[in-house]
Design a protein around this motif. Structure first.
Motif, mmCIF file in Angstrom:
data_model
loop_
_atom_site.group_PDB
_atom_site.id
_atom_site.type_symbol
_atom_site.label_atom_id
_atom_site.label_comp_id
_atom_site.label_asym_id
_atom_site.label_seq_id
_atom_site.Cartn_x
_atom_site.Cartn_y
_atom_site.Cartn_z
ATOM 1 N N ARG A 196 0.834 -1.213 0.000
ATOM 2 C CA ARG A 196 0.000 0.000 0.000
ATOM 3 C C ARG A 196 0.865 1.257 0.000
ATOM 4 O O ARG A 196 0.541 2.240 -0.674
ATOM 5 N N ASP A 237 -5.072 -0.420 -4.759
ATOM 6 C CA ASP A 237 -5.038 0.118 -3.392
ATOM 7 C C ASP A 237 -6.296 -0.292 -2.622
ATOM 8 O O ASP A 237 -6.217 -0.665 -1.445
ATOM 9 N N GLN A 238 -7.456 -0.237 -3.276
ATOM 10 C CA GLN A 238 -8.686 -0.689 -2.620
ATOM 11 C C GLN A 238 -8.636 -2.182 -2.313
ATOM 12 O O GLN A 238 -9.094 -2.623 -1.255
ATOM 13 N N ARG A 241 -6.497 -2.682 0.634
ATOM 14 C CA ARG A 241 -7.225 -2.300 1.846
ATOM 15 C C ARG A 241 -8.197 -3.408 2.258
ATOM 16 O O ARG A 241 -8.329 -3.718 3.446
ATOM 17 N N SER A 244 -6.230 -6.133 3.825
ATOM 18 C CA SER A 244 -5.807 -5.740 5.175
ATOM 19 C C SER A 244 -6.937 -5.952 6.175
ATOM 20 O O SER A 244 -6.713 -6.415 7.302
#
Length: 326
Positions: A196, A237-238, A241, A244
């Motif tokens: 990220r 990136d999404q 996320r 994560s």
């Protein structure tokens, strides 16, 4: 180490032996890749680029004005690239892109996989593009593809961990599985955090290109490519996320399994204590040394005491099972 690639009739090719022993670099140099350069290699690169190249300390600076800027007809851009993702110690290595005089120079102090893969492919078959923006686009695409591959592998690992986390509880292997799962989740979380951070730095560089800050040295094609690839970067990136969040869910589930296992152990110890307490009380009572104890003269005194201890142990166990506490 210095890798020199030249413009060979519109094809980017590796210049074998270029720059060796202080020899001047070819005039057709299109891309200069400096990996942990020596002072001599740094000087050769500065000579062919016509400007001073940044030092290791300057590349490591985190200020936005230092990472993305244009000065003296050159464009300087720094991106954090994920390296050693397959190891237990993934790292981010800063890579400085310098575009000047129709050439591209990259300076980095760890040979990340995207650069290694692109160089090998270019050495074998060449690359159909010799302008600095074309090479820059190819390198950044390699970085994006590499990051996407890391995320796919991490997602597969999390799926495997998820199937183990929610399967039927097996006390015989729970401790080993949970210990391994915690280590694997920690590793996945570490890789995702690095990925990220790399995507954020890449997004900033794309914004820099889309604003047209590189017009002095880059063509409009690079800006058009930046507008297209930014959607992929945002999507990655999404996705990172989401992964994560999944790591957090699996971590909570694994810690919950550990807590349940510990509670079962405490429950078992408590039940054993309650079961063994009545026999201990009976044996203590009959073991008291009083002068007047009628039970001492009973013929069945000892068998009665043993039976009484067994009954006092079985009754609590039966009661607990009936109430569903065991």
């Amino acid at each position: 180490m210095m890798h020199v690639f030249v413009n060979d009739g519109g094809i980017l090719r590796w210049a074998k032996g270029s720059g060796a022993h202080g020899a001047p670099l070819p005039a057709e140099t299109a891309w200069l890749d400096l990996v942990t350069p020596t002072h001599e290699e740094q000087a050769q690169g500065e000579a062919v680029m016509g400007l001073a190249l940044p030092t290791r300390e300057q590349i490591a600076e985190i200020e936005e004005s230092s990472r993305l800027r244009r000065a003296s007809g050159a464009v300087h851009m720094t991106v954090l690239v994920l390296a050693l993702a397959e190891t237990e110690a993934p790292r981010l290595t800063p890579v400085r892109f310098v575009v000047a005089g129709g050439r591209l120079a990259t300076i980095h102090y760890m040979d990340a996989q995207p650069f290694l893969t692109f160089r090998r492919r270019t050495v074998r078959q060449g690359y159909g593009g010799t302008s600095p923006d074309a090479i820059l686009v190819a390198l950044l695409e390699a970085v994006v593809e590499r990051t996407a591959g890391v995320l796919r592998r991490t997602a597969a690992e999390l799926d495997s961990l998820s199937s183990r986390a929610f399967r039927r509880f097996d006390p015989g292997t729970a401790e080993t599985d949970d210990t391994r799962a915690l280590k694997a989740l920690g590793q996945c979380g570490h890789v995702l955090a690095k990925a990220r951070e790399s995507l954020v730095s890449l997004r900033r560089m794309l914004d820099f290109l889309m604003r047209g800050e590189g017009d002095v040295a880059l063509r409009k094609a690079a800006r058009r490519w930046a507008r297209g690839i930014v959607q992929d970067v945002d999507g990655l990136d999404q996705y990172a996320r989401f992964l994560s969040n999944k790591v957090g869910l699996l971590l909570d589930s694994t810690l919950g399994r550990i807590t349940v296992g510990q509670n079962d152990i405490v429950k078992l110890v408590s039940v054993l204590t309650v079961i063994l307490f009545p026999p201990l009380l009976v044996s203590s009572f009959f073991g008291m040394n009083f002068d007047v104890m009628p039970e001492k003269d009973w013929a069945f005194g000892y068998p009665m005491a043993v039976v009484l201890m067994l009954v006092s142990a079985v009754l609590p166990l039966w009661y607990f099972r009936r109430r569903g506490w065991l």
